[in-house]
Motif scaffolding. Structure first.
Motif, mmCIF file in Angstrom:
data_model
loop_
_atom_site.group_PDB
_atom_site.id
_atom_site.type_symbol
_atom_site.label_atom_id
_atom_site.label_comp_id
_atom_site.label_asym_id
_atom_site.label_seq_id
_atom_site.Cartn_x
_atom_site.Cartn_y
_atom_site.Cartn_z
ATOM 1 N N ARG A 58 0.827 -1.206 0.000
ATOM 2 C CA ARG A 58 0.000 0.000 0.000
ATOM 3 C C ARG A 58 0.863 1.259 0.000
ATOM 4 N N GLY A 59 1.979 1.206 0.711
ATOM 5 C CA GLY A 59 2.887 2.347 0.699
ATOM 6 C C GLY A 59 3.517 2.555 -0.662
ATOM 7 N N LEU A 60 3.905 1.454 -1.325
ATOM 8 C CA LEU A 60 4.504 1.561 -2.653
ATOM 9 C C LEU A 60 3.512 2.085 -3.682
ATOM 10 N N ALA A 61 2.221 1.830 -3.446
ATOM 11 C CA ALA A 61 1.185 2.263 -4.382
ATOM 12 C C ALA A 61 0.603 3.632 -4.037
ATOM 13 N N ARG A 62 1.108 4.242 -2.985
ATOM 14 C CA ARG A 62 0.629 5.541 -2.505
ATOM 15 C C ARG A 62 -0.823 5.492 -2.001
ATOM 16 N N GLU A 85 -0.580 10.944 -13.220
ATOM 17 C CA GLU A 85 0.695 10.494 -13.778
ATOM 18 C C GLU A 85 1.093 9.146 -13.185
ATOM 19 N N VAL A 86 0.890 8.992 -11.881
ATOM 20 C CA VAL A 86 1.216 7.728 -11.221
ATOM 21 C C VAL A 86 0.378 6.597 -11.808
ATOM 22 N N ALA A 87 -0.918 6.839 -11.981
ATOM 23 C CA ALA A 87 -1.831 5.803 -12.460
ATOM 24 C C ALA A 87 -1.555 5.384 -13.891
ATOM 25 N N ARG A 88 -0.828 6.198 -14.623
ATOM 26 C CA ARG A 88 -0.495 5.824 -16.000
ATOM 27 C C ARG A 88 0.648 4.823 -16.074
ATOM 28 N N VAL A 89 1.415 4.712 -15.012
ATOM 29 C CA VAL A 89 2.565 3.802 -15.046
ATOM 30 C C VAL A 89 2.538 2.763 -13.935
ATOM 31 N N LEU A 90 1.655 2.902 -12.941
ATOM 32 C CA LEU A 90 1.615 1.980 -11.812
ATOM 33 C C LEU A 90 0.174 1.571 -11.535
ATOM 34 N N GLY A 91 -0.084 0.261 -11.603
ATOM 35 C CA GLY A 91 -1.420 -0.262 -11.312
ATOM 36 C C GLY A 91 -1.403 -1.069 -10.033
ATOM 37 N N MET A 92 -2.477 -0.968 -9.257
ATOM 38 C CA MET A 92 -2.551 -1.656 -7.966
ATOM 39 C C MET A 92 -3.855 -2.437 -7.880
ATOM 40 N N LEU A 93 -3.758 -3.721 -7.562
ATOM 41 C CA LEU A 93 -4.927 -4.553 -7.305
ATOM 42 C C LEU A 93 -4.936 -4.900 -5.826
ATOM 43 N N PRO A 94 -5.826 -4.273 -5.034
ATOM 44 C CA PRO A 94 -5.857 -4.534 -3.587
ATOM 45 C C PRO A 94 -6.498 -5.873 -3.272
ATOM 46 N N GLN A 95 -6.463 -6.246 -2.003
ATOM 47 C CA GLN A 95 -7.139 -7.459 -1.568
ATOM 48 C C GLN A 95 -8.648 -7.299 -1.743
ATOM 49 N N GLN A 167 -4.820 -0.245 -18.192
ATOM 50 C CA GLN A 167 -4.115 0.994 -17.873
ATOM 51 C C GLN A 167 -2.826 1.143 -18.674
ATOM 52 N N ARG A 168 -2.352 -0.020 -19.172
ATOM 53 C CA ARG A 168 -1.072 -0.087 -19.891
ATOM 54 C C ARG A 168 0.058 0.469 -19.025
ATOM 55 N N THR A 169 0.053 -0.006 -17.786
ATOM 56 C CA THR A 169 1.105 0.373 -16.853
ATOM 57 C C THR A 169 2.297 -0.562 -17.018
ATOM 58 N N ASP A 170 3.459 -0.075 -16.654
ATOM 59 C CA ASP A 170 4.670 -0.886 -16.680
ATOM 60 C C ASP A 170 4.870 -1.636 -15.369
ATOM 61 N N LEU A 171 4.238 -1.133 -14.301
ATOM 62 C CA LEU A 171 4.400 -1.699 -12.965
ATOM 63 C C LEU A 171 3.045 -2.143 -12.433
ATOM 64 N N LEU A 172 2.993 -3.357 -11.926
ATOM 65 C CA LEU A 172 1.738 -3.906 -11.436
ATOM 66 C C LEU A 172 1.944 -4.459 -10.036
ATOM 67 N N LEU A 173 1.156 -3.966 -9.071
ATOM 68 C CA LEU A 173 1.223 -4.412 -7.681
ATOM 69 C C LEU A 173 -0.041 -5.204 -7.368
ATOM 70 N N LEU A 174 0.125 -6.433 -6.887
ATOM 71 C CA LEU A 174 -0.999 -7.330 -6.616
ATOM 72 C C LEU A 174 -0.939 -7.790 -5.165
ATOM 73 N N ASP A 175 -1.970 -7.463 -4.410
ATOM 74 C CA ASP A 175 -2.014 -7.830 -2.994
ATOM 75 C C ASP A 175 -2.829 -9.104 -2.815
ATOM 76 N N GLU A 176 -2.139 -10.220 -2.619
ATOM 77 C CA GLU A 176 -2.754 -11.530 -2.406
ATOM 78 C C GLU A 176 -3.780 -11.856 -3.495
ATOM 79 N N PRO A 177 -3.354 -11.913 -4.757
ATOM 80 C CA PRO A 177 -4.303 -12.143 -5.855
ATOM 81 C C PRO A 177 -4.910 -13.536 -5.876
#
Length: 273
Positions: A58-62, A85-95, A167-177
Protein backbone atom coordinates in the motif's frame (compact mmCIF):
# COMPACT_ATOMS: atom_id res chain seq x y z
CA UNK A 1 24.84 0.81 -19.90
CA UNK A 2 21.16 0.13 -20.61
CA UNK A 3 18.16 1.37 -18.62
CA UNK A 4 17.81 -2.03 -17.00
CA UNK A 5 21.38 -2.15 -15.76
CA UNK A 6 22.76 -0.56 -12.64
CA UNK A 7 26.34 0.07 -11.63
CA UNK A 8 26.60 -3.37 -10.13
CA UNK A 9 25.82 -4.99 -13.47
CA UNK A 10 22.34 -6.13 -12.41
CA UNK A 11 18.90 -4.80 -13.07
CA UNK A 12 17.97 -1.22 -12.37
CA UNK A 13 14.83 -0.18 -10.53
CA UNK A 14 12.01 2.18 -11.37
CA UNK A 15 10.27 1.75 -8.03
CA UNK A 16 12.21 2.22 -4.81
CA UNK A 17 11.56 2.75 -1.10
CA UNK A 18 14.09 4.62 1.05
CA UNK A 19 13.85 4.34 4.83
CA UNK A 20 10.08 3.99 4.42
CA UNK A 21 8.01 4.14 7.61
CA UNK A 22 4.37 3.11 7.51
CA UNK A 23 1.55 2.56 9.99
CA UNK A 24 -2.02 3.33 10.90
CA UNK A 25 -1.39 5.33 14.08
CA UNK A 26 0.51 4.17 17.13
CA UNK A 27 3.57 1.98 16.68
CA UNK A 28 4.69 1.76 13.04
CA UNK A 29 4.09 -1.50 11.20
CA UNK A 30 7.00 -0.82 8.86
CA UNK A 31 9.56 1.03 11.04
CA UNK A 32 12.10 1.91 8.35
CA UNK A 33 12.52 -0.15 5.21
CA UNK A 34 14.52 0.30 2.01
CA UNK A 35 13.78 -1.71 -1.11
CA UNK A 36 14.67 -1.58 -4.79
CA UNK A 37 12.15 -3.40 -6.99
CA UNK A 38 14.01 -5.16 -9.84
CA UNK A 39 12.71 -3.91 -13.16
CA UNK A 40 11.19 -6.43 -15.56
CA UNK A 41 10.90 -9.22 -12.98
CA UNK A 42 8.21 -10.79 -10.82
CA UNK A 43 8.90 -10.02 -7.16
CA UNK A 44 6.97 -11.78 -4.41
CA UNK A 45 6.78 -10.49 -0.83
CA UNK A 46 6.40 -13.25 1.76
CA UNK A 47 6.24 -13.46 5.52
CA UNK A 48 4.06 -14.43 8.46
CA UNK A 49 0.68 -12.81 9.07
CA UNK A 50 0.82 -9.17 10.22
CA UNK A 51 4.48 -8.76 9.27
CA UNK A 52 3.76 -5.72 7.08
CA UNK A 53 3.54 -7.25 3.58
CA UNK A 54 0.28 -5.60 2.53
CA UNK A 55 1.19 -2.39 4.35
CA UNK A 56 4.38 -2.20 2.31
CA UNK A 57 2.47 -2.74 -0.93
CA UNK A 58 0.00 0.00 0.00
CA UNK A 59 2.89 2.35 0.70
CA UNK A 60 4.50 1.56 -2.65
CA UNK A 61 1.19 2.26 -4.38
CA UNK A 62 0.63 5.54 -2.51
CA UNK A 63 -2.55 4.19 -0.92
CA UNK A 64 -0.98 4.78 2.49
CA UNK A 65 0.87 7.96 3.35
CA UNK A 66 4.30 7.32 4.90
CA UNK A 67 5.11 8.72 8.31
CA UNK A 68 8.70 8.97 7.13
CA UNK A 69 11.01 8.13 4.26
CA UNK A 70 10.15 8.22 0.58
CA UNK A 71 8.96 6.11 -2.33
CA UNK A 72 10.61 6.95 -5.64
CA UNK A 73 9.01 6.25 -9.02
CA UNK A 74 11.38 6.82 -11.92
CA UNK A 75 13.53 8.87 -9.56
CA UNK A 76 10.69 11.17 -8.46
CA UNK A 77 9.13 11.36 -5.02
CA UNK A 78 5.85 9.46 -5.38
CA UNK A 79 4.11 11.74 -2.88
CA UNK A 80 4.87 14.77 -5.06
CA UNK A 81 3.86 13.16 -8.36
CA UNK A 82 0.33 13.93 -9.65
CA UNK A 83 -2.06 11.02 -9.14
CA UNK A 84 -2.96 10.77 -12.81
CA UNK A 85 0.69 10.49 -13.78
CA UNK A 86 1.22 7.73 -11.22
CA UNK A 87 -1.83 5.80 -12.46
CA UNK A 88 -0.49 5.82 -16.00
CA UNK A 89 2.56 3.80 -15.05
CA UNK A 90 1.61 1.98 -11.81
CA UNK A 91 -1.42 -0.26 -11.31
CA UNK A 92 -2.55 -1.66 -7.97
CA UNK A 93 -4.93 -4.55 -7.31
CA UNK A 94 -5.86 -4.53 -3.59
CA UNK A 95 -7.14 -7.46 -1.57
CA UNK A 96 -10.76 -8.42 -2.32
CA UNK A 97 -11.70 -5.48 -4.58
CA UNK A 98 -15.42 -4.78 -4.95
CA UNK A 99 -17.07 -4.01 -8.27
CA UNK A 100 -20.16 -1.75 -8.56
CA UNK A 101 -23.38 -3.77 -8.68
CA UNK A 102 -24.54 -4.68 -12.17
CA UNK A 103 -21.36 -3.59 -13.99
CA UNK A 104 -20.28 -5.67 -16.96
CA UNK A 105 -16.78 -7.02 -17.46
CA UNK A 106 -16.07 -4.69 -20.36
CA UNK A 107 -17.26 -1.65 -18.41
CA UNK A 108 -15.08 -2.56 -15.42
CA UNK A 109 -12.02 -3.15 -17.58
CA UNK A 110 -12.70 0.18 -19.33
CA UNK A 111 -12.20 1.94 -16.01
CA UNK A 112 -8.53 1.18 -16.39
CA UNK A 113 -8.44 3.89 -19.05
CA UNK A 114 -9.63 6.64 -16.69
CA UNK A 115 -6.10 7.90 -15.92
CA UNK A 116 -5.69 8.61 -19.63
CA UNK A 117 -8.85 10.73 -19.83
CA UNK A 118 -9.13 14.46 -19.31
CA UNK A 119 -11.41 17.31 -20.30
CA UNK A 120 -9.34 17.81 -23.47
CA UNK A 121 -8.87 14.11 -24.22
CA UNK A 122 -11.99 12.01 -24.27
CA UNK A 123 -12.45 8.32 -25.05
CA UNK A 124 -10.73 7.42 -28.31
CA UNK A 125 -9.86 4.54 -30.57
CA UNK A 126 -6.65 3.83 -28.64
CA UNK A 127 -8.69 3.43 -25.43
CA UNK A 128 -11.01 0.96 -27.13
CA UNK A 129 -7.99 -0.94 -28.47
CA UNK A 130 -6.38 -1.04 -25.01
CA UNK A 131 -9.53 -2.52 -23.45
CA UNK A 132 -9.94 -5.17 -26.15
CA UNK A 133 -6.26 -6.04 -25.90
CA UNK A 134 -6.53 -6.41 -22.11
CA UNK A 135 -9.56 -8.67 -22.45
CA UNK A 136 -7.74 -10.92 -24.92
CA UNK A 137 -4.49 -10.95 -22.93
CA UNK A 138 -6.28 -12.11 -19.77
CA UNK A 139 -8.63 -14.55 -21.49
CA UNK A 140 -11.69 -12.60 -20.40
CA UNK A 141 -12.90 -11.53 -23.86
CA UNK A 142 -15.57 -14.25 -23.85
CA UNK A 143 -16.89 -12.80 -20.57
CA UNK A 144 -16.99 -9.19 -21.74
CA UNK A 145 -20.77 -8.77 -21.74
CA UNK A 146 -21.45 -10.65 -18.51
CA UNK A 147 -22.05 -9.00 -15.14
CA UNK A 148 -19.00 -9.20 -12.90
CA UNK A 149 -21.07 -10.44 -9.95
CA UNK A 150 -22.05 -13.53 -11.99
CA UNK A 151 -18.47 -14.72 -12.32
CA UNK A 152 -16.47 -17.22 -10.29
CA UNK A 153 -13.70 -16.03 -8.01
CA UNK A 154 -10.98 -16.94 -10.49
CA UNK A 155 -12.79 -15.21 -13.34
CA UNK A 156 -13.22 -12.07 -11.26
CA UNK A 157 -9.52 -11.96 -10.44
CA UNK A 158 -8.72 -12.19 -14.14
CA UNK A 159 -11.11 -9.31 -14.82
CA UNK A 160 -9.50 -7.11 -12.15
CA UNK A 161 -6.08 -7.87 -13.61
CA UNK A 162 -7.49 -7.04 -17.06
CA UNK A 163 -8.49 -3.62 -15.74
CA UNK A 164 -4.91 -3.03 -14.59
CA UNK A 165 -3.60 -4.26 -17.94
CA UNK A 166 -5.92 -1.80 -19.71
CA UNK A 167 -4.12 0.99 -17.87
CA UNK A 168 -1.07 -0.09 -19.89
CA UNK A 169 1.11 0.37 -16.85
CA UNK A 170 4.67 -0.89 -16.68
CA UNK A 171 4.40 -1.70 -12.96
CA UNK A 172 1.74 -3.91 -11.44
CA UNK A 173 1.22 -4.41 -7.68
CA UNK A 174 -1.00 -7.33 -6.62
CA UNK A 175 -2.01 -7.83 -2.99
CA UNK A 176 -2.75 -11.53 -2.41
CA UNK A 177 -4.30 -12.14 -5.86
CA UNK A 178 -4.91 -15.85 -5.11
CA UNK A 179 -6.71 -15.46 -1.77
CA UNK A 180 -9.89 -17.57 -1.49
CA UNK A 181 -9.19 -19.31 -4.81
CA UNK A 182 -8.93 -23.07 -5.22
CA UNK A 183 -5.75 -24.67 -6.55
CA UNK A 184 -6.77 -24.58 -10.21
CA UNK A 185 -7.75 -20.90 -10.07
CA UNK A 186 -4.58 -19.99 -8.17
CA UNK A 187 -2.49 -21.52 -10.93
CA UNK A 188 -4.66 -19.84 -13.54
CA UNK A 189 -4.08 -16.37 -12.07
CA UNK A 190 -0.35 -16.89 -11.51
CA UNK A 191 0.15 -18.24 -15.04
CA UNK A 192 -1.53 -15.06 -16.26
CA UNK A 193 0.89 -12.97 -14.20
CA UNK A 194 3.82 -14.95 -15.62
CA UNK A 195 2.52 -14.39 -19.16
CA UNK A 196 2.23 -10.63 -18.61
CA UNK A 197 5.81 -10.52 -17.37
CA UNK A 198 7.20 -12.75 -20.10
CA UNK A 199 5.30 -11.35 -23.08
CA UNK A 200 4.93 -7.69 -22.09
CA UNK A 201 7.91 -7.18 -19.82
CA UNK A 202 5.67 -6.09 -16.95
CA UNK A 203 7.32 -5.53 -13.58
CA UNK A 204 5.14 -7.26 -10.97
CA UNK A 205 5.22 -7.09 -7.18
CA UNK A 206 2.77 -9.39 -5.41
CA UNK A 207 2.08 -10.57 -1.91
CA UNK A 208 1.54 -14.34 -1.63
CA UNK A 209 0.95 -16.64 1.33
CA UNK A 210 1.77 -19.90 -0.43
CA UNK A 211 5.55 -20.20 -0.31
CA UNK A 212 5.71 -22.97 -2.88
CA UNK A 213 3.80 -20.87 -5.40
CA UNK A 214 5.93 -17.85 -4.51
CA UNK A 215 9.09 -19.84 -5.26
CA UNK A 216 7.69 -21.17 -8.50
CA UNK A 217 6.45 -17.91 -9.99
CA UNK A 218 8.83 -15.28 -8.62
CA UNK A 219 12.23 -14.29 -9.95
CA UNK A 220 12.91 -12.31 -6.79
CA UNK A 221 11.64 -12.97 -3.25
CA UNK A 222 11.48 -10.45 -0.41
CA UNK A 223 11.08 -12.07 3.01
CA UNK A 224 9.73 -9.86 5.80
CA UNK A 225 9.56 -10.18 9.56
CA UNK A 226 8.14 -7.54 11.94
CA UNK A 227 8.06 -4.87 9.24
CA UNK A 228 11.65 -5.40 8.12
CA UNK A 229 13.29 -7.21 5.22
CA UNK A 230 15.37 -10.11 6.50
CA UNK A 231 16.38 -11.55 3.11
CA UNK A 232 15.84 -10.97 -0.60
CA UNK A 233 17.04 -12.45 -3.86
CA UNK A 234 16.34 -15.47 -6.11
CA UNK A 235 14.14 -18.14 -4.46
CA UNK A 236 16.90 -20.75 -4.59
CA UNK A 237 19.17 -18.47 -2.55
CA UNK A 238 16.63 -16.95 -0.16
CA UNK A 239 14.38 -19.84 0.85
CA UNK A 240 16.41 -21.92 3.29
CA UNK A 241 15.59 -23.94 6.36
CA UNK A 242 17.15 -21.24 8.53
CA UNK A 243 15.01 -18.53 6.93
CA UNK A 244 11.81 -20.55 7.40
CA UNK A 245 12.68 -20.96 11.06
CA UNK A 246 13.41 -17.24 11.49
CA UNK A 247 10.52 -15.81 9.47
CA UNK A 248 7.74 -18.37 9.92
CA UNK A 249 8.78 -20.18 13.13
CA UNK A 250 8.58 -23.46 11.25
CA UNK A 251 10.93 -26.42 10.95
CA UNK A 252 10.80 -27.53 7.33
CA UNK A 253 12.75 -29.36 4.69
CA UNK A 254 13.58 -27.46 1.50
CA UNK A 255 13.65 -29.72 -1.53
CA UNK A 256 13.85 -29.08 -5.27
CA UNK A 257 10.77 -29.26 -7.48
CA UNK A 258 11.59 -31.87 -10.17
CA UNK A 259 9.47 -30.00 -12.72
CA UNK A 260 10.33 -26.32 -12.18
CA UNK A 261 13.66 -26.68 -10.39
CA UNK A 262 12.48 -24.20 -7.76
CA UNK A 263 12.46 -24.76 -3.98
CA UNK A 264 9.65 -26.81 -2.45
CA UNK A 265 8.93 -26.45 1.26
CA UNK A 266 7.83 -29.47 3.28
CA UNK A 267 6.70 -28.27 6.75
CA UNK A 268 7.52 -30.54 9.68
CA UNK A 269 6.68 -28.73 12.91
CA UNK A 270 6.29 -25.29 14.44
CA UNK A 271 9.13 -23.85 16.51
CA UNK A 272 8.21 -23.06 20.11
CA UNK A 273 9.75 -19.82 21.36
Amino acid sequence: MTETENRGGGRATRLEARDLRLGYGGEPIVPGLSLEVPDGLVTTVVGANACGKSTLLRGLARLLEPSGGTVLLDGRDLARTPSREVARVLGMLPQSPTAPEGITVRDLVSRGRHPHQSWWRQWGEDDHAAVEDALRATGTDQLADRDVDELSGGQRQRVWIAMAVAQRTDLLLLDEPTTYLDMAHQLDVLELVADLNRERGSTVVMVLHDLNLACRYAHHIVAMRAGRIVAQGPPSEVVTEDLLREVFSVEAAVLTDPVSGTPVIVPQRTVRT
